[in-house]
Design a protein around this motif. Structure first.
Motif, short mmCIF file in Angstrom:
data_model
loop_
_atom_site.label_atom_id
_atom_site.label_comp_id
_atom_site.label_asym_id
_atom_site.label_seq_id
_atom_site.Cartn_x
_atom_site.Cartn_y
_atom_site.Cartn_z
N ALA A 54 6.18 5.77 11.08
CA ALA A 54 5.85 4.42 10.64
C ALA A 54 5.99 4.30 9.13
O ALA A 54 6.49 3.29 8.61
CB ALA A 54 4.45 4.03 11.08
N VAL A 55 5.58 5.34 8.41
CA VAL A 55 5.70 5.34 6.96
C VAL A 55 7.17 5.28 6.56
O VAL A 55 7.57 4.54 5.66
CB VAL A 55 5.03 6.59 6.34
CG1 VAL A 55 5.38 6.72 4.87
CG2 VAL A 55 3.52 6.52 6.53
N ALA B 279 0.83 -1.20 0.00
CA ALA B 279 0.00 0.00 0.00
C ALA B 279 0.87 1.26 0.00
O ALA B 279 0.59 2.22 -0.72
CB ALA B 279 -0.93 -0.01 1.21
N VAL B 280 1.93 1.24 0.80
CA VAL B 280 2.85 2.38 0.86
C VAL B 280 3.54 2.56 -0.49
O VAL B 280 3.65 3.68 -1.01
CB VAL B 280 3.89 2.18 1.98
CG1 VAL B 280 4.99 3.23 1.89
CG2 VAL B 280 3.21 2.25 3.35
N ASN C 224 5.48 11.56 2.32
CA ASN C 224 5.33 10.73 3.51
C ASN C 224 4.14 11.18 4.35
O ASN C 224 3.42 10.36 4.92
CB ASN C 224 6.61 10.76 4.34
CG ASN C 224 7.75 10.01 3.68
OD1 ASN C 224 7.59 9.46 2.60
ND2 ASN C 224 8.90 10.00 4.33
N VAL C 225 3.94 12.48 4.45
CA VAL C 225 2.82 13.01 5.23
C VAL C 225 1.49 12.57 4.60
O VAL C 225 0.56 12.15 5.30
CB VAL C 225 2.88 14.55 5.32
CG1 VAL C 225 1.62 15.10 5.97
CG2 VAL C 225 4.12 14.98 6.11
N ALA C 226 1.40 12.65 3.27
CA ALA C 226 0.17 12.25 2.58
C ALA C 226 -0.08 10.75 2.72
O ALA C 226 -1.22 10.31 2.88
CB ALA C 226 0.24 12.65 1.12
N LEU D 226 -3.20 6.22 5.06
CA LEU D 226 -3.18 4.90 5.67
C LEU D 226 -3.37 4.94 7.19
O LEU D 226 -3.28 3.90 7.85
CB LEU D 226 -1.86 4.19 5.33
CG LEU D 226 -1.60 3.95 3.85
CD1 LEU D 226 -0.25 3.27 3.65
CD2 LEU D 226 -2.71 3.13 3.21
N PHE D 227 -3.62 6.14 7.72
CA PHE D 227 -3.82 6.32 9.16
C PHE D 227 -2.63 5.80 9.96
O PHE D 227 -2.76 5.05 10.93
CB PHE D 227 -5.11 5.61 9.61
CG PHE D 227 -6.33 6.08 8.88
CD1 PHE D 227 -6.93 7.29 9.21
CD2 PHE D 227 -6.87 5.33 7.85
CE1 PHE D 227 -8.06 7.73 8.53
CE2 PHE D 227 -7.98 5.77 7.15
CZ PHE D 227 -8.58 6.98 7.50
#
Length: 216
Positions: free
Chosen positions: A181-182, A157-158, A168-170, A175-176
């Protein structure tokens, strides 16, 4: 934006023309085949070309090959492939030839007109915008389906959102997840795909696409 449309379906061609014109954009030409597309780009030098993939005469990959021809004749011309199908044979070649200003969206996965117009604007501005399913199939074609099993569902998904050019913020918002974590997921993805990490979102996309091309 100044737009050229190549779509063999008259209904879709007229619909796209209306939608873009209604939002203040100029449709310079709306054509039904690859030859007419190339002639229209030669004549108008548009800000972007919207291209269906399956067009006459064989309805297989004429649109992709026409996009390659357009980019060869007019380097840097933004192209947005808009199709019901994922064709990997020439897609990796198109992207590896320079992913700046290249988009590939699937018609049945664009839920809102605003999403399409936003993608069009971003591609015209030089971004890379890919549907996550396109990324998945390119990965499968490039590395073999077994390599995809190395990525977790969350990592896929990432990766899909990375390929859309998201920050990264978007990605975190979509993905909540936390931004931290991203970042960890991205580090893991690069490690599993043997890609060097990069601080720049666009370079991350290019790195993935270069890697895919190297496997073909």
């Amino acid at each position: 934006m100044r737009v050229v449309i190549a779509e063999d379906s008259g209904i879709l061609r007229d619909g796209l023309t209306y939608l873009l014109t209604d939002r203040g954009h100029r449709v310079l030409a709306a054509v039904a085949d690859p030859e007419a597309l190339r002639a229209a780009v030669d004549e108008h030098r548009p800000d972007i070309a919207v291209i269906d993939i399956r067009m006459p005469p064989t309805y297989t990959d004429e649109g992709l090959r026409a996009a390659l021809a357009v980019r060869a004749a007019h380097p840097g011309t933004p192209v947005l492939l808009f199709s019901q199908y994922v064709e990997t044979r020439y897609a990796a070649q198109l992207l590896a030839g320079g992913a700046d200003g290249v988009g590939y969206l699937l018609k049945d996965r664009v839920a809102e007109v605003s999403e399409f117009v936003d993608a069009l604007t971003r591609v015209a501005g030089g971004a890379t915008v890919l549907d996550p399913e396109v990324v998945t199939q390119l990965l499968a074609g490039g590395r073999g389906a077994e390599e995809l099993t190395g990525l977790s569902v969350r990592e896929r998904a990432v990766l899909g959102l990375m390929a859309e050019g998201r920050s990264n913020v978007a990605i975190a918002a979509a993905l909540f997840l936390s931004v931290g974590a991203v970042e960890k997921h991205i580090t893991s993805i690069f490690g599993k795909l043997d890609l060097p990490p990069s601080e720049t979102d666009h370079r991350r996309v290019l790195a993935v696409l270069r890697h895919l091309q190297s496997e073909h």
